[in-house]
Design a protein around this motif. Structure first.
Motif, PDB file in Angstrom:
ATOM      1  N   GLU A 167       2.743  -9.891 -34.832  1.00 37.12           N
ATOM      2  CA  GLU A 167       1.377  -9.844 -34.299  1.00 37.12           C
ATOM      3  C   GLU A 167       0.359 -10.355 -35.315  1.00 37.12           C
ATOM      4  OE1 GLU A 167      -2.040  -6.560 -33.034  1.00 37.12           O
ATOM      5  OE2 GLU A 167       0.086  -5.977 -32.895  1.00 37.12           O
ATOM      6  N   ALA A 170       0.580 -14.070 -35.668  1.00 39.60           N
ATOM      7  CA  ALA A 170       0.018 -14.731 -34.490  1.00 39.60           C
ATOM      8  C   ALA A 170      -1.507 -14.712 -34.538  1.00 39.60           C
ATOM      9  CB  ALA A 170       0.523 -14.055 -33.214  1.00 39.60           C
ATOM     10  N   ARG A 173      -2.684 -17.276 -36.924  1.00 40.78           N
ATOM     11  CA  ARG A 173      -2.548 -18.628 -36.356  1.00 40.78           C
ATOM     12  C   ARG A 173      -3.585 -18.921 -35.267  1.00 40.78           C
ATOM     13  NH1 ARG A 173       2.206 -17.974 -34.010  1.00 40.78           N
ATOM     14  NH2 ARG A 173       1.227 -17.576 -31.983  1.00 40.78           N
ATOM     15  N   ASP A 174      -3.858 -17.922 -34.430  1.00 40.94           N
ATOM     16  CA  ASP A 174      -4.610 -18.175 -33.194  1.00 40.94           C
ATOM     17  C   ASP A 174      -6.063 -17.715 -33.207  1.00 40.94           C
ATOM     18  OD1 ASP A 174      -2.231 -19.166 -32.180  1.00 40.94           O
ATOM     19  OD2 ASP A 174      -1.663 -17.248 -31.270  1.00 40.94           O
TER      20      ASP A 174
END
Length: 244
Positions: A167, A170, A173-174
């Motif tokens: 998590e 992610a 990254r996002d």
């Protein structure tokens, strides 16, 4: 999941919470979703006291940080590590089942908590299971203030022991404005959080207005000293400690 010493007596009343879901997090950590009345009325970073009562009346009590952020689900999430000889964690890890009812009180903790109106930039520093209340803050940020700059320095012994690593990576990254700095201490090429780590984090984030540090006592002391040495005022640093 952060297991700390029982809180001092408080005015909060004990209430029932029902286990709604159980899921593995790492080999030593499990996630527990608890349906409880205050589930949509707490601040990210707060914790609860959990009390278990045996048939003979014996009681055991521990405090656990809340991992979730208020999301309208009617539940909170605790992340519990199975500790050797842990009375409460032993129940959670080896006995607890969906549908079981336990007692808890909370939410507890005012200074070690965050919400969008508190602003940022937000610097979070966690060691081991000390990442749990910081995870709650990041989840709240994603819901309520996704543009707020935030950086998490997370120290863990190995990648496999890192809590919610998929998590966190992610989000790195996002999510614009969020940076994860992972310090793995017991793998080849590993490193501990030091003055260079803090300096690089501050260069990336800028001057934080909210700083939260959570972990075992030695970790919190060392990390706080690095932050102060880097020029941060002690007054902006909030700490939560557990263990020896």
């Amino acid at each position: 999941m952060t297991e700390i010493q029982p809180s001092a007596p408080l005015v909060f009343r004990w209430q029932e919470a029902r286990i709604a879901a159980i899921a593995p997090v790492t080999a030593r950590v499990k996630s527990f979703r608890l349906a409880v009345a205050f589930a949509d009325g707490y601040r990210a970073g707060q914790h609860v006291d959990v009390r278990l009562t045996a048939q003979d009346g014996y009681q055991a009590q521990r405090s656990y940080s809340i991992a979730s952020a208020p999301d309208g689900s009617g539940t909170i999430e605790l992340m519990v590590e199975g500790l050797e000889d842990g009375e409460v964690s032993g129940y959670f890890f080896d006995v607890a089942a969906v549908g079981d009812v336990i007692e808890l009180r909370g939410p507890i903790g005012g200074s070690f908590s965050w919400d969008a109106p508190d602003g940022g930039p937000l610097l979070l520093v966690g060691g081991g299971s000390g990442v749990v209340p910081l995870l709650s803050m990041l989840r709240r940020r994603a819901l309520a203030a996704p543009d707020l700059p935030a950086l998490l320095i997370y120290s863990t012994r190995t990648r496999t022991e890192a809590i919610a690593l998929a998590e966190l990576e992610a989000r790195h990254r996002d999510e614009p404005g969020f940076t994860l700095v992972l310090a793995v201490t017991r793998e080849a090429g590993g490193r501990r959080i030091g003055s260079d780590t803090v300096a690089a984090a501050l260069a990336s984030l800028g001057s934080p207005t909210r700083v939260f540090v959570c972990g075992a006592n030695p970790f919190v002391s060392a990390a706080s000293n690095h932050l102060v040495a880097a020029g941060l005022a002690r007054g902006v640093i909030r700490t939560e400690r557990f263990g020896g």
